[in-house]
Scaffold this motif. Structure first.
Motif: not given
Length: 210
Positions: A60-89
């Protein structure tokens, strides 16, 4: 390969993200809640915790962060723990930025989602793209099963869980049997989300792969 997501994982997460953009307050009939919210929800934000479990259940791997979305087809996952990573559409592309590796990658949105019906969810084609059914309540949540009609989808199924009128969890089983569970808190819908949240400009010196 980034720390959190393989290519299949990104597609599954993108699918979840767009499904989240259609999900929200729930009543006893969670399927009808999804259908209602497709017509009403435009934006949203939440905190999340993600747990990824291997098919054998051993890892198992656990991570956490924040999420935002705006329809259509736009979203943002911002991982903060344990590593920083960003996924943006941004509606056209999906960007993945790994801060530790100083590397960013991008691919067209349609390609990132492949042939999955998730690309259409923000447009409200739930019943066209998924077989939807109510599941028995479990773990204090009311659940919807969303099985893709497309047999070549990057995931086997999605389950959406509600606590009262609030979205609480999304569970994804990918085509290889890997299980991902996203638990949400502080969910707010139809709130002002800055357009800049869905824009990504690679920092100077970062390697970019498209």
């Amino acid at each position: 390969m980034n720390k959190h997501m393989s290519g299949r994982g990104v597609r599954a997460l993108a699918a979840a993200a767009l499904l989240l953009a259609t999900a929200g307050a729930a009543r006893a009939d969670a399927v009808e809640s999804l259908r209602d919210f497709v017509r009403e929800a435009r934006t949203g934000r939440a905190a999340f915790t993600q747990t990824v479990t291997a098919p054998d259940g051993a890892k198992k791997k656990t991570s956490s962060g924040s999420f935002e979305f705006a329809r259509p087809n736009r979203f943002r996952f911002e991982y903060r723990k344990p590593y920083e990573q960003l996924i943006v559409a941004d509606g056209q592309k999906v960007w993945i930025f790994d801060a530790d590796l100083q590397q960013a990658s991008a691919r067209p949105l349609a390609q990132a989602l492949g042939s999955t019906p998730a690309a259409l969810l923000a447009g409200g084609a739930l019943d066209k793209d998924f077989n939807l059914s109510n599941l028995p309540s479990a773990q204090g949540l009311d659940w919807v099963q969303a099985t893709p009609r497309d047999k070549e989808a990057a995931f086997q199924s999605l389950r959406v869980g509600f606590r009262g009128r609030a979205l609480a969890a999304i569970e994804i089983v990918d085509s290889f049997g890997q299980h991902s569970r996203l638990e949400f808190s502080e969910m707010a819908t139809n709130v002002a989300v800055p357009p800049e949240s869905f824009r990504f400009v690679p920092p100077k010196g970062v390697a970019v792969v498209e």
